[in-house]
Design a protein around this motif. Structure first.
Motif, PDB file in Angstrom:
ATOM      1  N   LEU A 133      -0.068  -3.099  -3.932  1.00  0.00           N
ATOM      2  CA  LEU A 133      -1.114  -2.442  -3.144  1.00  0.00           C
ATOM      3  C   LEU A 133      -0.706  -1.065  -2.633  1.00  0.00           C
ATOM      4  N   ALA A 134       0.565  -0.706  -2.778  1.00  0.00           N
ATOM      5  CA  ALA A 134       1.038   0.575  -2.245  1.00  0.00           C
ATOM      6  C   ALA A 134       0.205   1.763  -2.725  1.00  0.00           C
ATOM      7  N   PRO A 135      -0.178   1.840  -4.002  1.00  0.00           N
ATOM      8  CA  PRO A 135      -0.986   2.993  -4.438  1.00  0.00           C
ATOM      9  C   PRO A 135      -2.365   3.059  -3.786  1.00  0.00           C
ATOM     10  N   LEU A 136      -2.832   1.929  -3.213  1.00  0.00           N
ATOM     11  CA  LEU A 136      -4.162   1.885  -2.598  1.00  0.00           C
ATOM     12  C   LEU A 136      -4.117   2.140  -1.106  1.00  0.00           C
ATOM     13  N   LEU A 137      -2.911   2.303  -0.552  1.00  0.00           N
ATOM     14  CA  LEU A 137      -2.732   2.384   0.892  1.00  0.00           C
ATOM     15  C   LEU A 137      -2.181   3.744   1.303  1.00  0.00           C
ATOM     16  N   GLU A 183      -6.116 -18.823  -5.754  1.00  0.00           N
ATOM     17  CA  GLU A 183      -5.205 -19.264  -4.690  1.00  0.00           C
ATOM     18  C   GLU A 183      -4.132 -18.215  -4.410  1.00  0.00           C
ATOM     19  N   LEU A 184      -3.791 -17.447  -5.423  1.00  0.00           N
ATOM     20  CA  LEU A 184      -2.812 -16.381  -5.254  1.00  0.00           C
ATOM     21  C   LEU A 184      -3.388 -15.224  -4.436  1.00  0.00           C
ATOM     22  N   ILE A 185      -4.606 -14.836  -4.753  1.00  0.00           N
ATOM     23  CA  ILE A 185      -5.171 -13.613  -4.186  1.00  0.00           C
ATOM     24  C   ILE A 185      -6.009 -13.882  -2.939  1.00  0.00           C
ATOM     25  N   GLY A 186      -6.688 -15.013  -2.879  1.00  0.00           N
ATOM     26  CA  GLY A 186      -7.593 -15.289  -1.770  1.00  0.00           C
ATOM     27  C   GLY A 186      -6.984 -15.073  -0.391  1.00  0.00           C
ATOM     28  N   PRO A 187      -5.809 -15.662  -0.107  1.00  0.00           N
ATOM     29  CA  PRO A 187      -5.219 -15.482   1.220  1.00  0.00           C
ATOM     30  C   PRO A 187      -4.866 -14.033   1.552  1.00  0.00           C
ATOM     31  N   LEU A 188      -4.680 -13.209   0.531  1.00  0.00           N
ATOM     32  CA  LEU A 188      -4.300 -11.822   0.758  1.00  0.00           C
ATOM     33  C   LEU A 188      -5.370 -11.070   1.546  1.00  0.00           C
ATOM     34  N   PHE A 189      -6.639 -11.443   1.326  1.00  0.00           N
ATOM     35  CA  PHE A 189      -7.724 -10.752   2.017  1.00  0.00           C
ATOM     36  C   PHE A 189      -7.805 -11.131   3.495  1.00  0.00           C
ATOM     37  N   GLY A 190      -7.023 -12.114   3.905  1.00  0.00           N
ATOM     38  CA  GLY A 190      -6.945 -12.459   5.312  1.00  0.00           C
ATOM     39  C   GLY A 190      -5.810 -11.759   6.036  1.00  0.00           C
ATOM     40  N   THR A 191      -5.068 -10.921   5.321  1.00  0.00           N
ATOM     41  CA  THR A 191      -3.953 -10.191   5.916  1.00  0.00           C
ATOM     42  C   THR A 191      -4.352  -8.748   6.187  1.00  0.00           C
ATOM     43  N   GLY A 194      -4.056  -6.608   3.017  1.00  0.00           N
ATOM     44  CA  GLY A 194      -5.110  -6.896   2.061  1.00  0.00           C
ATOM     45  C   GLY A 194      -6.451  -6.334   2.486  1.00  0.00           C
ATOM     46  N   ARG A 195      -6.776  -6.463   3.761  1.00  0.00           N
ATOM     47  CA  ARG A 195      -8.048  -5.925   4.259  1.00  0.00           C
ATOM     48  C   ARG A 195      -8.084  -4.409   4.159  1.00  0.00           C
ATOM     49  N   THR A 196      -6.960  -3.769   4.489  1.00  0.00           N
ATOM     50  CA  THR A 196      -6.905  -2.305   4.424  1.00  0.00           C
ATOM     51  C   THR A 196      -7.084  -1.827   2.992  1.00  0.00           C
ATOM     52  N   ALA A 197      -6.406  -2.477   2.050  1.00  0.00           N
ATOM     53  CA  ALA A 197      -6.527  -2.079   0.651  1.00  0.00           C
ATOM     54  C   ALA A 197      -7.932  -2.326   0.129  1.00  0.00           C
ATOM     55  N   ALA A 198      -8.533  -3.444   0.545  1.00  0.00           N
ATOM     56  CA  ALA A 198      -9.890  -3.750   0.085  1.00  0.00           C
ATOM     57  C   ALA A 198     -10.897  -2.743   0.620  1.00  0.00           C
ATOM     58  N   ARG A 199     -10.716  -2.309   1.871  1.00  0.00           N
ATOM     59  CA  ARG A 199     -11.623  -1.296   2.421  1.00  0.00           C
ATOM     60  C   ARG A 199     -11.468   0.038   1.691  1.00  0.00           C
ATOM     61  N   ALA A 200     -10.231   0.337   1.307  1.00  0.00           N
ATOM     62  CA  ALA A 200      -9.978   1.627   0.675  1.00  0.00           C
ATOM     63  C   ALA A 200     -10.419   1.672  -0.785  1.00  0.00           C
ATOM     64  N   ALA A 201     -10.194   0.583  -1.524  1.00  0.00           N
ATOM     65  CA  ALA A 201     -10.414   0.621  -2.967  1.00  0.00           C
ATOM     66  C   ALA A 201     -11.356  -0.453  -3.480  1.00  0.00           C
ATOM     67  N   GLY A 202     -11.695  -1.425  -2.631  1.00  0.00           N
ATOM     68  CA  GLY A 202     -12.574  -2.505  -3.059  1.00  0.00           C
ATOM     69  C   GLY A 202     -11.794  -3.734  -3.479  1.00  0.00           C
ATOM     70  N   PRO A 203     -12.400  -4.922  -3.275  1.00  0.00           N
ATOM     71  CA  PRO A 203     -11.712  -6.175  -3.626  1.00  0.00           C
ATOM     72  C   PRO A 203     -11.327  -6.270  -5.097  1.00  0.00           C
ATOM     73  N   ALA A 204     -12.142  -5.735  -5.988  1.00  0.00           N
ATOM     74  CA  ALA A 204     -11.833  -5.834  -7.420  1.00  0.00           C
ATOM     75  C   ALA A 204     -10.561  -5.067  -7.754  1.00  0.00           C
ATOM     76  N   VAL A 206      -8.093  -4.473  -5.688  1.00  0.00           N
ATOM     77  CA  VAL A 206      -6.977  -5.241  -5.123  1.00  0.00           C
ATOM     78  C   VAL A 206      -6.595  -6.373  -6.067  1.00  0.00           C
ATOM     79  N   ARG A 207      -7.584  -7.092  -6.525  1.00  0.00           N
ATOM     80  CA  ARG A 207      -7.317  -8.214  -7.434  1.00  0.00           C
ATOM     81  C   ARG A 207      -6.612  -7.744  -8.702  1.00  0.00           C
ATOM     82  N   ALA A 208      -7.126  -6.668  -9.295  1.00  0.00           N
ATOM     83  CA  ALA A 208      -6.533  -6.166 -10.540  1.00  0.00           C
ATOM     84  C   ALA A 208      -5.099  -5.707 -10.325  1.00  0.00           C
ATOM     85  N   ALA A 209      -4.833  -5.035  -9.211  1.00  0.00           N
ATOM     86  CA  ALA A 209      -3.488  -4.520  -8.949  1.00  0.00           C
ATOM     87  C   ALA A 209      -2.486  -5.657  -8.772  1.00  0.00           C
ATOM     88  N   VAL A 210      -2.901  -6.676  -8.046  1.00  0.00           N
ATOM     89  CA  VAL A 210      -1.989  -7.791  -7.792  1.00  0.00           C
ATOM     90  C   VAL A 210      -1.728  -8.577  -9.072  1.00  0.00           C
TER      91      VAL A 210
END
Length: 244
Positions: A133-137, A183-191, A194-204, A206-210
């Motif tokens: 997620l570093a490139p998205l943050l 199960e790998l990615i779902g909990p990340l959006f609760g951190t 994860g929330r910061t990256a999703a706001r910046a680049a979108g959930p998709a 984040v999922r692709a990067a991980v």
């Protein structure tokens, strides 16, 4: 504890129980007991377990999981006086206001103090989430202050400042197993990360990067395994100091 997927802590719990010599009749104080997972493991060996936590909900869950134990809302800085054979700070110290005070109180209450911490960042596969997620943050700021307690030398220093002597340190690998991508990615959006990256680049994104970063951790069956190092440190009051 909820630092990983269900069951991740079992190797760590067993390492603590073995290193601290917990068995039938051992009196154990579990500081920051959470929902009682470690306490349940200790009680299964016949230990008499007392647990405290600042979260009333966690205390209620622990009391239901370990009905033979004694649980109460309490602060690790001011624990029950005991005496106890073993006082455990399981993944607790990075989350308290003053680790030295907590360890001083633990040493006053128990003959043996058991501490666990994560390994250093480079010793844990979960670092891959941050790397992905570093490139998205925004750029990561260099940490200020003393090294974290995941640094073995810093941990020993804090234990010494509390007036305790290190008896031994054990390294434990705890696999984090995720049955599938969700199960790998779902909990990340609760951190927070994860929330910061999703706001910046979108959930998709984040999922692709991980998934790209962790492709090498994918098993033939589609599950994922991340191996993380933890340290178990056993300490005691200096020889000649009156037993609690």
């Amino acid at each position: 504890m909820s630092e990983g997927p269900a069951g991740w802590g079992t190797p760590l719990y067993d390492a603590v129980l073995d290193a601290a010599g917990v068995g039938a009749g051992t009196t154990v104080l579990d500081l920051g007991c959470g929902p009682g997972e470690f306490a349940r493991r200790a009680a299964g060996l016949g230990a008499a377990v007392t647990g405290i936590d600042v979260d009333p909900g966690a205390v209620a869950v622990a009391a239901a999981a370990v009905p033979e134990g004694a649980f109460a809302v309490g602060d690790a800085h001011d624990p029950p006086h005991g005496p106890f054979d073993v006082v455990v700070a399981m993944q607790l110290l990075p989350h308290v206001r003053n680790p030295v005070v907590v360890l001083q109180a633990a040493g006053a209450a128990g003959a043996t103090v058991a501490i666990t911490v994560w390994g250093a960042e480079q010793e844990c596969d979960v670092r891959a989430f941050g790397e992905a997620l570093a490139p998205l943050l925004p750029p990561r700021r260099a940490p200020e202050g003393p090294p974290p307690l995941t640094d073995p030398d810093r941990l020993r220093q804090v234990v010494g400042l509390a007036g305790l002597e290190v008896v031994g340190v054990t390294e434990v690998i705890c696999p984090f197993d995720y049955p599938d991508e969700d199960e790998l990615i779902g909990p990340l959006f609760g951190t927070a990360i994860g929330r910061t990256a999703a706001r910046a680049a979108g959930p998709a994104a984040v999922r692709a990067a991980v998934l790209d970063r962790l492709a090498g951790r994918r098993t033939p069956g589609g599950a994922y395994r991340l191996e993380n190092l933890f340290r178990v440190l056993i300490a005691r009051p200096p020889a000649g100091q009156p037993a609690p």
